[in-house]
Design an enzyme around this catalytic site. Structure first.
Site, short mmCIF file in Angstrom:
data_model
loop_
_atom_site.label_atom_id
_atom_site.label_comp_id
_atom_site.label_asym_id
_atom_site.label_seq_id
_atom_site.Cartn_x
_atom_site.Cartn_y
_atom_site.Cartn_z
N ALA A 73 10.46 7.14 9.29
CA ALA A 73 9.09 7.14 9.65
C ALA A 73 8.19 6.23 8.93
O ALA A 73 7.05 6.25 8.91
CB ALA A 73 8.53 8.49 9.35
N GLY A 74 9.02 5.40 8.09
CA GLY A 74 8.25 4.10 7.09
C GLY A 74 7.45 5.02 6.01
O GLY A 74 6.52 4.39 5.32
N SER B 278 14.20 7.68 2.36
CA SER B 278 15.50 7.24 1.80
C SER B 278 15.23 7.00 0.30
O SER B 278 15.99 7.57 -0.54
CB SER B 278 16.18 6.15 2.27
OG SER B 278 15.47 4.70 2.14
N ALA B 279 14.38 6.35 -0.12
CA ALA B 279 13.88 5.88 -1.30
C ALA B 279 13.61 7.45 -2.35
O ALA B 279 14.19 7.59 -3.36
CB ALA B 279 12.85 5.19 -1.31
N ASP C 133 9.73 0.81 -2.76
CA ASP C 133 9.89 2.25 -2.49
C ASP C 133 10.42 3.00 -3.50
O ASP C 133 9.62 4.09 -3.84
CB ASP C 133 10.39 2.36 -1.17
CG ASP C 133 10.15 2.03 0.16
OD1 ASP C 133 9.06 1.17 0.12
OD2 ASP C 133 10.55 2.40 1.22
#
Ligand code: PMV
Length: 306
Positions: free
Chosen positions: A89-90, A94-95, A137
């Protein structure tokens, strides 16, 4: 005994993509979180909730290997991941996961890890996932607050004297950061002069955006964000769906909006009209569009034993 860590997700306010090529971006942590629990295991096992989907094993292994190499921590662990946001989703899911993992593993092993150490280990997982990430991120998810980031320099905190409100609007389309980063890099290779002009514009927008955000001039910040969206669009990061969302948000009264993160789907970040976030949110929900209010600043990663 288990160790738990929670890390916030992030939005990029200005400067994404160009930051991969040496520019400066402005980003902030937002209140939706990823939670990672770590306990003893015979071998590595990973469980995750429905938002995370299939557990990302390779990046998790990379973070654990980096932690072991740097700090001698255990890697035969039982890891469980729960997220408040969908992946792709931006919003840096993950980060946030890699940051919370590094932090939980350090806590579980009794290692005092400064925020720079958390970021360094999280980066090992981000490289497996995204190829050549700028590092923005994991820095935002670990440090929290608002910061400017230029590759190769220490992130610089942007102190705020009060709360600032944004809306995060989801396109509902997943996309791959890696693919979008290589699409924009390809534009740079084919049209270096055009790209240089766009990169200079994005970096100017970031310095103006820092001033406007600090001053609390959210209308002017919104207009800068819409300009940044046009620059990202010229570099190939947008699509008709995201352009349509930006137009819709402006027609609902927002001073400005832009894609946030890699684009090509994912999310749009908007400045709501003062005191009227609710009417924009209900306009979006009437059209079946998911969005949430994000109030800055929020804390970075934290961990504890349970
Ligand atoms: O993680 P995403 O999809 O929000 O994008 C990260 C921002 C980029 O500038 C596109 C990539 C990077 O590594 O900085």
């Amino acid at each position: 005994l288990k160790a738990i860590a929670e890390a916030p997700c992030k939005v990029i306010i200005t400067g994404e993509h160009f930051v991969v090529h040496g520019g400066t971006a402005l980003a902030a942590a937002v209140g939706r979180k990823v939670r990672v629990e770590v306990s003893e295991g015979r071998a590595l096992s990973v469980a995750s909730d429905r938002f995370v989907g299939a557990p990302p094993l390779d990046p998790i292994r990379a973070v654990l290997a980096e932690m072991k190499r740097r700090h001698g921590t255990e890697s035969r662990l039982s890891v469980s991941i729960a997220s408040e946001i969908p992946p792709g989703a931006g919003l840096g899911s993950s980060a946030a996961t890699m940051v919370a993992l590094a932090s939980a593993v350090a806590r579980f092993s009794g290692v005092e890890l400064a925020v720079g150490g958390v970021v360094a280990s999280a980066m090992a997982g981000e490289r497996v996932l995204h190829g050549n990430p700028s590092g923005i991120d994991p820095n935002v998810c670990a440090r929290g607050g608002v910061l400017t980031f230029t590759p190769g320099r220490d992130p610089s905190e942007v102190p705020l004297d009060g709360r600032r409100v944004f809306l995060v609007v989801q396109s509902g389309r997943r996309r791959s950061t890696r693919k979008l980063v290589s699409k924009v890099s390809e534009m740079k290779r084919r049209r270096p002069h055009l790209f240089a002009g766009l990169a200079a514009a994005a970096t100017d927008v970031t310095s103006l955006a820092v001033e406007r955000l600090r001053a609390g001039d959210m209308d002017a910040l919104g207009r800068l964000m819409t300009y940044n969206h046009a620059v990202l669009s010229a570099a190939g990061a947008s699509d008709s769906g995201l352009d349509g969302l930006v137009d819709l948000l402006i027609s609902l009264g927002c001073p400005g909006a832009k894609l946030t993160g890699a684009g090509g789907g994912g999310s749009v970040l908007a400045v709501p009209p003062t005191g009227k976030e609710k009417s924009v949110l209900s306009g979006l929900s009437a059209r079946g569009i998911n969005a949430f209010r994000a109030e800055l600043p929020v804390e970075g990663v934290h961990s504890w034993l349970s």
